[in-house]
Design an enzyme around this catalytic site. Structure first.
Site, short mmCIF file in Angstrom:
data_model
loop_
_atom_site.label_atom_id
_atom_site.label_comp_id
_atom_site.label_asym_id
_atom_site.label_seq_id
_atom_site.Cartn_x
_atom_site.Cartn_y
_atom_site.Cartn_z
N GLU A 183 -24.55 35.21 14.36
CA GLU A 183 -24.90 35.67 13.01
C GLU A 183 -25.30 34.51 12.10
OE1 GLU A 183 -21.60 38.20 11.77
OE2 GLU A 183 -22.51 39.88 12.81
N GLU A 383 -23.93 43.27 19.45
CA GLU A 383 -22.75 43.80 18.75
C GLU A 383 -23.12 45.12 18.12
OE1 GLU A 383 -20.57 41.45 15.91
OE2 GLU A 383 -20.93 39.61 17.04
#
Ligand code: BGP
Length: 491
Positions: A183, A383
């Site tokens: 991320e 994810e």
């Protein structure tokens, strides 16, 4: 619904070292940033996003869940057997940097740490599971934050590349898929967790400081891509972003523009650099709005061009709504869940999880299409999932039908994106085995197919408690069928 999943689709699950391994000081491991992050949304995440400086020391009386997590360090064989039983083709995990370089700046790596992952990768290989490895998943060795000031300091690029050199060589032929930073675009929003820089509340230059630190991560990532390809041309290296899909609250042009601009800054600012090897054409104006400009060294532009990633990987949980006009006091003060990050309003068409994350499978189809049409590289969803409280019923039964419906809708959306012509390499739902949550450090916010008998403190326990036993949830058997049927079971 017709099945569009390709035969070699990488079905699997995802975790991160700091959220499941535990053994935080065992076999020479050093402290990492998550090891000083206490339990509790308020103590942990809210202070990070509010710019209140996070203490870099372990304090008496607070709970640090990463220290034991779910004890995967000692139980990885059992866990991998359960992944194998579900039929996993792939497993996304991270290597704890501080197991290999306890202080980050050590001259030689820690052999004990390297051995742990030798064994783990061998175990995966014998289970025919393809590892997808995140090199840095919010896991900076603490010393690099304390002594160097985190990613604000360009020296971290060298330490990161030392780490990459060691792991690319050591696990050559065992690992083919690498992700450079988890991320990475989160650095745009807050610096203390992923960039590990010191933030002062109300610092007018904080946004440009973050952009500079993020630039150092972009350079590190580009150098890692080049290195991985030199070491083995079979290596495939991806970037990893938290993909935010957001809708304007109304068709008011101000809201449409704000929504567009937010997506550009949060998603495309990063993707442009990592996929195209260059900053967005509007980046100078973006930096000006951040209060300055990003400093480049002479070769930086070339480095970025030579270090373009092979694929985009991303997390996707929910969508948000961009509202500019007429915010209610509740919306203004909404500091619950991910909505807080964008000052989001509620979407009247969507349900939300207990943590306020608005469930939206169509948003996944939308962002798959958007990214593929813009960047034309393969995509991997590394994810996705529903954080929820599960009940352990007599006979160790866990009926998590709500999780099955969430995943089912998202798998259908992926199938539709495949039908739309998008190239998707794989799907690894988050927290395939229950683990410690990132934002609140909780055990009771669960994502897994496998239940782990660990619980947050409560009225009768002053710290987390449980047996660490693993139990198969209803979703375990369902996902097993999904994988066996290459997706058909979910359609
Ligand atoms: C992502 C992180 C993961 C993970 C997930 C779920 O941002 O990459 O590490 O934890 O979010 O978030 P949470 O654990 O807070 O529910």
């Amino acid at each position: 619904m017709k099945n569009y999943f390709p035969k070699n689709f990488l079905w699997g699950g995802a975790t991160a070292a700091n959220q499941l391994e535990g053994a935080y000081l065992e076999d020479g491991k050093g402290l990492a940033i998550p090891d000083i992050m206490p339990y509790g949304f308020k103590e942990r995440f809210q202070s990070i996003i509010s710019g209140k400086p996070v203490s870099l020391d372990i304090k008496e009386g607070l709970i640090y869940p990463s220290h034991v997590a779910i004890d995967h360090y000692h139980r990885y064989k059992e866990d991998i057997q359960l992944f194998k039983e579900m039929g996993f083709k792939s497993y996304r995990m991270s290597i704890a940097w501080s197991r290999i370089f306890p202080n980050g700046d050590d001259l030689t790596p820690n052999e004990e740490g390297l051995k742990f992952y030798d064994n783990l990768f061998k175990e995966l290989k014998s289970a025919s599971i393809e590892p997808v490895v995140t090199i840095s998943h919010y896991e900076l060795p603490l010393n690099l934050a304390k002594s160097y000031g985190g990613w604000e300091n360009r020296k971290l690029i060298d330490f990161y590349i030392n780490f990459c050199t060691v792991i690319f060589n050591r696990y050559n032929n065992l690992v083919k898929y690498w992700l450079t930073f988890n991320e990475v675009n989160m650095g745009i929003l807050f610096g203390q967790f992923s960039l590990c820089i010191k933030e002062e509340a109300n610092d007018p230059l904080i946004k440009i400081k973050r952009a500079q630190a993020l630039h150092h991560q972009f350079i590190a990532s580009a150098l890692a891509v080049k290195l991985a390809h030199e070491i083995n041309k079979e290596n495939k290296v991806g970037c990893m972003i938290a993909r935010m899909e957001s809708y304007p609250f109304s068709c008011h042009p101000d809201e449409v523009f704000s929504n567009y601009n937010q997506g550009i800054i949060f998603n495309d600012y990063t993707l442009s650099v990592q996929v195209k090897g260059e900053y967005l054409p509007t980046s100078k104006a973006i930096w000006a709005s951040f209060g300055g400009k990003v400093e480049f060294l002479k070769d930086d532009k070339k480095i970025l061009k030579k270090g373009k990633v092979d694929f985009i990987s991303f997390s996707y949980y929910c969508s948000s709504v961009c509202k500019v006009h007429g915010l209610t006091p509740e919306e203004k003060s909404n500091l619950v869940g991910i909505n807080a990050l964008f000052g989001s309003a509620k979407n009247p068409y969507l349900e939300a999880s207990e943590w306020g994350w608005q469930i939206d499978a169509t948003g996944l189809r939308l962002c798959l299409n958007e990214m593929y049409n813009t960047y034309n590289v393969p995509l991997m969803i590394v994810e996705n999932g529903l954080g929820a409280r599960d009940n352990l019923l007599p006979g160790n039964v866990i009926d998590d039908s709500y999780r099955i419906s969430y995943l089912k809708e998202h798998i259908k959306a992926i199938n539709l994106a495949l039908k739309d012509g998008v190239k998707v390499l794989g799907y690894t739902p988050w927290g395939c085995i229950d683990l410690v949550s990132a934002s609140g450090g909780e055990y009771d916010k669960r994502y897994g197919f496998i239940y782990v008998d660990m619980h947050d403190k409560d009225a009768t326990h002053d710290k987390p408690y449980g047996t660490f036993n693993r139990y198969k949830k209803k979703s375990f058997y369902w996902y097993q069928e999904v994988i066996k049927s290459n997706g058909s079971k979910a359609l």
